[in-house]
Design a protein around this motif. Structure first.
Motif, PDB file in Angstrom:
ATOM      1  N   THR A  27       3.297   0.095   8.310  1.00  0.00           N
ATOM      2  CA  THR A  27       2.448   1.441   8.831  1.00  0.00           C
ATOM      3  C   THR A  27       1.645   1.193   9.928  1.00  0.00           C
ATOM      4  N   LYS A  79       0.758  -1.288   0.002  1.00  0.00           N
ATOM      5  CA  LYS A  79       0.136  -0.036   0.043  1.00  0.00           C
ATOM      6  C   LYS A  79       0.737   1.182   0.041  1.00  0.00           C
ATOM      7  N   SER A  80       1.912   1.371   0.841  1.00  0.00           N
ATOM      8  CA  SER A  80       2.644   2.599   1.011  1.00  0.00           C
ATOM      9  C   SER A  80       3.606   2.420  -0.274  1.00  0.00           C
ATOM     10  N   ASP A 126       5.465   6.400   5.217  1.00  0.00           N
ATOM     11  CA  ASP A 126       5.737   5.871   6.554  1.00  0.00           C
ATOM     12  C   ASP A 126       6.559   6.838   7.272  1.00  0.00           C
ATOM     13  N   ASP A 167      -3.254   6.800   3.402  1.00  0.00           N
ATOM     14  CA  ASP A 167      -2.357   5.760   3.336  1.00  0.00           C
ATOM     15  C   ASP A 167      -2.841   4.785   4.632  1.00  0.00           C
ATOM     16  N   ALA A 168      -3.798   3.776   4.645  1.00  0.00           N
ATOM     17  CA  ALA A 168      -4.058   2.982   5.820  1.00  0.00           C
ATOM     18  C   ALA A 168      -3.161   1.962   6.209  1.00  0.00           C
TER      19      ALA A 168
END
Ligand SMILES: Nc1nc2c(ncn2[C@@H]2O[C@H](COP(=O)(O)OP(=O)(O)OP(=O)(O)O)[C@@H](O)[C@H]2O)c(=O)[nH]1
Ligand SMILES: [Mg+2]
Lengths: 421, 300
Positions: free
Chosen positions: A69, A17-18, A58, A88-89
């Motif tokens: 994260t 994701k990140s 991050d 960004d979860a």
């Protein structure tokens, strides 16, 4: 017209994701030189040859140490006429509540799946949570295609599995499937050279084309009163009796002269003025923060709701059927009284019954007597005073609530109203 | 026909909503006003939020004693024009009390503001501080909630933030602690400048290009003042500069610029390749996580 799309990335731990957000910003040239230099420095210090793009979001010390994260990072960028607000979860189960935070305001969710892993329990949980809070569009990013030789069959297998899951769980969101490599950049902003068999849009194209109109103006007027402006200037005849009801129109429209009803009291009046910072306007629409003055000197305060007399009114409810996401490390104590926040209103509340607790792995609705962190349950909530409640599908702001723990004032649960009594 | 709302309209309406939640939920808030561009926007937003009433909170400035005189004069004039109460608490006083001890007399006092701020919170019993911080400023700020909880030492715990859903803001202070509210969370530097342009807001003169004696240091321009003399071997040059952000003299650097109007600044901001802090903060260069560490200690 400039538009804004709020979206989040979600999915299992380490699905990329990140890295994807870093790649999206990098390839859109939205990263500033010093930010990039900082990331390159840190990456080099850790012995990496290429910049680690997950470091774009991050940003906490602990996140960088652990390579995960922990909490949502917000990023902003523009592409053409559209502004993107990115959240960004984290993928880690322990931090699900932070994902829910990001999801609650998103109009689209980018759900990442590691093509080698397929759907995990956490992928399913995030998909269900995105659906629960009513995110209308889902972009399923089948990531790390580089690790399976960009094999179309591997992509198809994930699409098939997700469609099966979506059907079984009744997911309502529009779905786009995109094979990609966040690491190399294929199908994020650029098409790349490794996926010639995929003919659909890139992720950025999906983000640019997703409709953002929520239709809130066409819905019934709702105006939770946040604060009352009473200047009480004894000597100024204009301000002597001034009483302005300050709030944000959460849906619908209101114009000077229209009849309103104050809920829950049911008193009626009409609008004599709509102002922003003392400057008059003819009308206000969903999203506007304004001050409203009424013809009658009603004693209206924070916690009350204005609606229009000529539109369908919300139900005055003392009992709610609701989907509840438990967010606190301390489990639900069924005998305890919590404070329920609905719009600007606060009332005492108890969870009277738990109809079921959703088993994320099997989609089974399991009977339950307690709720722990990250549980998704259907409950019945008993209120000490009535609230003017809408259904969440119809009106988000007046169809949702929080539970606060009166000992700590922490937010312990989020609720979506599915029925009222 | 109702005019469509622009991105700025939406940001403004959200910020007003946040300010009213402070007013509705908190007993004793204060708004941090430094005379800088973000807090100047906050004041305009507060006018749109509360007028024709008075602000339901005082303005608070923590003065390091090392601020540009133009900015301090602007701060006082703006507060007076608004007719709102301004409370100033000084790092100098904390030094005199012995609660701040400088390692060297010429040390930057930026970091020590946290102590003076904590003392002001105790003195007045504030339960909420409204600040102009934006998430686009820095990677630790990008992680912070709109309503951010602080413990009794003013510390932020980034690993344990409250969930924050929809527009349902929880502004309730935990026992012994307080909350910080950031109405400009979703604003970018460009949004701020566009808002200043749209609203015709006045700014301290040092935001516009002017000639100033500077030295080149660590890739940045360091202003040469009585407090911050040139170091040995450095050559003082008089350059055209402006400030992108104003703060303590010892740690805020100007950028080379000829922009003398808001329109020119907007053009430069839209085209910039360096972030606001990267271009201007002499203190953030030292360590990858300087901001997070300061925030953990109670910094704004
Ligand atoms: N080979 C390959 N590796 C990838 C790809 N995308 C991400 N990675 C790697 O996967 C690891 C995890 O990436 P992150 O971006 O930190 O994952 P995340 O989903 O943000 O993780 P959490 O936020 O902690 O859940 C890193 O080592 C990335 O370099 C990809 O497309 N291909
Ligand atoms: Mg991540």
């Amino acid at each position: 017209m400039d538009t804004v799309l709020r979206f989040l990335t979600c999915g299992s731990v380490d699905d990329g994701k990140s890295t994807l957000i870093g790649r999206l910003l990098y390839d859109s040239r939205a990263l500033l030189v010093d930010t990039l230099e900082g990331i390159e420095r840190t990456s080099r210090r850790r012995g990496a040859t290429a910049p680690d793009l997950s470091l774009v979001t991050d940003g906490l010390i602990a996140e960088r140490e652990q390579g995960i994260t922990i909490d949502v990072a917000y990023r902003y960028f523009r592409s053409g006429a559209r502004t993107f607000i990115i959240a960004d979860a984290p993928g880690h189960e322990q931090y699900t509540r932070n994902m829910v935070t990001a999801a609650s305001t998103a109009q689209l969710a980018v759900l990442l799946v590691d093509v080698r892993q397929g759907l995990t329990a956490q992928t399913r949980r995030h998909a269900l949570l995105a659906d629960l809070v009513g995110i209308p569009a889902l972009a399923i990013a089948v990531n790390k295609m580089d690790l399976v030789g960009f094999d179309p069959a591997a992509f198809e297998a994930v699409v098939y599995a997700f469609e099966e899951f979506a059907e079984a769980s009744g997911l309502r969101a529009r779905r786009h499937y995109i094979p990609m490599s966040a690491l190399l950049g294929d199908m994020v902003v650029e098409r790349g050279e490794h996926l010639p068999w995929y003919l659909g849009p890139t992720l950025l194209e999906v983000l640019e084309r997703t409709p953002v109109e929520d239709g809130a103006r066409e819905k019934p007027f709702r105006f939770p009163v946040q604060w009352v402006c009473r200047p009480r200037e004894a000597t100024d005849p204009l301000l002597h009796d001034y009483r302005g009801l300050a709030g944000q129109v959460t849906s619908g429209t209101i114009a000077v002269g229209e009849e309103i009803v104050v809920l829950p009291s049911g008193r009626r009046s009409s609008v004599t003025a709509i102002e922003v910072g003392g400057v008059p306007r003819e009308r206000a629409v969903a999203g506007d923060s304004v001050m409203i003055r009424l013809a009658d000197d009603l004693d209206v305060g924070r916690g009350e709701l204005l609606v229009r007399a000529d539109e369908p009114a919300p139900a005055l409810a003392r009992t709610l059927e609701a989907d509840l996401v438990w967010l606190d490390p301390a489990p639900l104590a069924p005998r305890r009284t919590y404070l329920l926040r609905h719009g600007t209103r606060e009332v005492q509340a108890r969870i009277e019954a738990i109809a079921w607790n959703l088993d994320v792995a099997t989609l089974e609705r399991v009977p339950a007597h307690e709720l722990a962190m990250n549980d998704i349950a259907r409950v019945r909530v008993k209120l000490a005073q009535p609230i003017a409640a809408d259904l969440y599908e119809a009106l988000r702001d007046t169809g949702s609530f929080l539970l606060l723990d009166p000992a700590t004032w922490d937010t312990v649960a989020a609720g979506m109203i599915r029925g009222t009594q | 026909m109702i005019a469509p709302r622009t991105h700025l309209d939406r940001l403004e309406a959200e910020a007003i909503h946040i300010l009213r939640e402070v007013a509705g939920q908190c007993q004793n808030p204060a708004l941090l006003f430094s005379g800088g561009k973000d807090s100047i926007c906050l004041l305009r937003l507060a006018e749109k939020t509360f007028r024709p009433g008075r602000f339901p909170f005082p303005l608070l400035h923590i003065d390091t004693g090392h601020n540009y005189p133009e900015v301090i004069a602007f701060r006082d004039r703006r507060a007076a024009e608004l007719g709102e109460r301004l409370i100033v608490r000084s790092v100098e006083d904390s030094i005199a009390r012995g609660t701040v001890r400088l390692a060297r007399p010429d040390e930057s006092r930026n970091r020590h503001q946290s102590v003076t701020l904590r003392e002001a919170i105790e003195e007045f019993g504030f339960d909420c501080l409204i600040g102009g911080a934006r998430r686009d400023e820095e990677k630790a700020r990008a992680k912070e909630r709109v309503f951010s909880v602080r413990d009794e030492f003013g510390q932020w715990d980034p690993k344990n933030q409250r969930p924050e859903l929809w527009r349902l803001y929880n502004a309730k202070a935990p026992a012994g602690g307080h909350v910080r509210a950031f109405p400009l969370s979703d604003w970018t530097e460009l949004d701020v400048w566009q808002y200043i342009a749209r609203e015709g807001l006045e700014l301290p003169s040092i935001y516009f290009a002017h000639p100033r004696p500077c030295v080149r240091r660590g890739g940045l321009l360091a202003p040469v003042t009585e407090l911050t003399p040139a170091r040995e071997g450095e050559t003082v040059e008089t350059l055209w500069v402006r400030f992108r952000t104003v703060g303590d003299i010892t740690c805020t650097a100007p950028v080379a610029s000829r922009a003398r109007t808001i329109a020119e600044i907007l053009r430069e901001t839209a085209a910039t390749t360096v972030s606001e802090r990267g271009a201007t903060r002499l203190d953030d260069q030292t360590h990858e996580a300087s901001m997070e560490q300061r925030k953990r200690e109670g910094y704004f």
